[in-house]
Write an enzyme that holds these catalytic residues in place. Structure first.
Site, PDB file in Angstrom:
ATOM      1  CB  CYS A 196     -18.240  -1.196 -17.310  1.00 36.57           C
ATOM      2  SG  CYS A 196     -18.565  -0.605 -15.639  1.00 36.57           S
ATOM      3  CB  CYS A 253     -14.277   2.913 -14.703  1.00 36.79           C
ATOM      4  SG  CYS A 253     -15.230   4.433 -14.766  1.00 36.79           S
ATOM      5  CD  GLU A 301      -2.947  -0.783  -0.151  1.00 35.15           C
ATOM      6  OE1 GLU A 301      -2.994   0.345  -0.668  1.00 35.15           O
ATOM      7  OE2 GLU A 301      -3.562  -1.763  -0.601  1.00 35.15           O
ATOM      8  CG  ASP A 356      -8.415   4.059  -4.794  1.00 37.04           C
ATOM      9  OD1 ASP A 356      -9.642   3.958  -4.946  1.00 37.04           O
ATOM     10  OD2 ASP A 356      -7.591   3.529  -5.554  1.00 37.04           O
ATOM     11  CB  CYS A 383     -19.027   1.596 -21.296  1.00 34.11           C
ATOM     12  SG  CYS A 383     -18.510   3.221 -20.713  1.00 34.11           S
ATOM     13  CE1 TYR A 391      -7.037   2.916  -0.680  1.00 33.71           C
ATOM     14  CE2 TYR A 391      -4.657   3.137  -0.417  1.00 33.71           C
ATOM     15  CZ  TYR A 391      -5.752   2.438  -0.890  1.00 33.71           C
ATOM     16  OH  TYR A 391      -5.573   1.255  -1.532  1.00 33.71           O
TER      17      TYR A 391
END
Length: 291
Positions: free
Chosen positions: A203, A193, A37, A138, A200, A120
DNA sequence: TAGACGTGGTG
DNA sequence: TCACCAAGTCT
């Protein structure tokens, strides 16, 4: 609290499309997840992958890293960028050893207290490493929610309270499901995205996306501020640190001067590095990574 | 709360 | 080519 109408399709999509990243595997430790992270902050996965492997081989536990001087972390960080993250990770390792018995803490508040761990990252570790129920917000999640819910191309420049509320409301009740949902939306933003394109056709939310339904209205308003780099102190700091990383030991001032011509800016950058703890000034007018 | 903070890939 | 962008944090 309204139900999350996106969870089922996104979770199903994640099931078959998630990347196989080492810090997501069942054998990943909380430490490995924390390291990932920190490394992933403002840094693409492709560049983190090899760095994470090397790091975890050398320092498989917080105690392994804590036993080294901070300069070892900065050197190992190499060209990942934002080298203060290496310093933060080292300081976190020592805090974990000194204050948490060598185990990465589970509580969000304790994680947040570690240097370099913000809102975060604390939520991400609590969620991904410990299966807790925390909203993950995020840049990927913010973009997905902006498009799907608000029907705009990009989220606000800085995170708003409304976004945090929305993310919180979308959290599935079961902690394990909530944790899964968090990575899944992030992954959707990272792979489908994206900032530059919206695939799309791939998606799972295409049918319920406000931005798509409204015909993809383009971002209006101020151009999104790009960060300049050439000629900035950041570039000079990078050059100076590169010299120190490549050297075995201390480097005399004259050697650092070759990193940048302009003396005022060069000295300012060097003072900045020293101030940040990334460089140690030594007695005989030489400099080294922090020992 | 903007702005600082690295580096490299890409459309 | 050259802005823009990449799992943010800190001050």
């Amino acid at each position: 609290m309204p139900e999350n109408p996106y969870a089922t399709p996104v979770l199903a999509w994640y099931e078959t499309h998630a990347r196989d990243l080492p810090w997501r595997r069942p054998d990943a430790t909380p430490w490995g997840i924390l390291v990932s992270e920190i490394m992933l902050q403002q840094t693409p996965v492709a560049r983190v992958l090899p760095a994470w492997q090397s790091w975890m081989e050398r320092w498989p536990t917080p105690a392994d890293l804590a036993a080294e001087p901070p300069g070892a972390a900065v050197r190992m960080w190499d060209r990942l960028g934002y080298p203060r993250r290496a310093l933060n990770l080292h300081a976190s390792a020592r805090a974990i050893v000194d204050e948490h018995g060598g185990e990465v803490p589970r509580e969000h508040a304790q994680l947040l207290a570690l240097p370099g761990v913000g809102s975060y990252t604390a939520a991400a570790v609590a969620s991904f490493a410990f299966g807790q129920r925390h909203a993950i917000l995020d840049t990927n999640v913010r973009r997905v929610l902006a498009r799907v819910i608000d029907g705009v191309q990009y989220p606000p420049k800085s995170q708003t309270k409304a976004e945090a509320t929305t993310a919180q409301e979308l959290l599935p009740p079961e902690p394990a499901v909530a944790a899964r949902w968090g990575v899944a939306v992030m992954e959707l933003g990272a792979l489908v995205c994206t900032a530059r394109s919206a695939r799309c056709g791939e998606c799972p939310l295409a049918g319920q996306c406000a931005w798509r339904q409204q015909g993809y209205p383009q971002h209006s308003g101020e151009p999104r501020r790009g960060q300049r780099y050439a000629g900035t102190d950041r570039q000079v700091r990078g050059r100076l640190l590169a010299v120190l990383r490549s050297a075995e030991g201390p480097v005399p001032r004259c050697e650092l001067q070759r990193a940048w011509d302009e003396p005022i800016q060069r000295d300012r950058a060097l003072r900045g590095l020293i101030h940040d703890g990334l460089v140690d000034p030594l007695p005989n007018d030489s400099f080294a990574l922090p020992g």
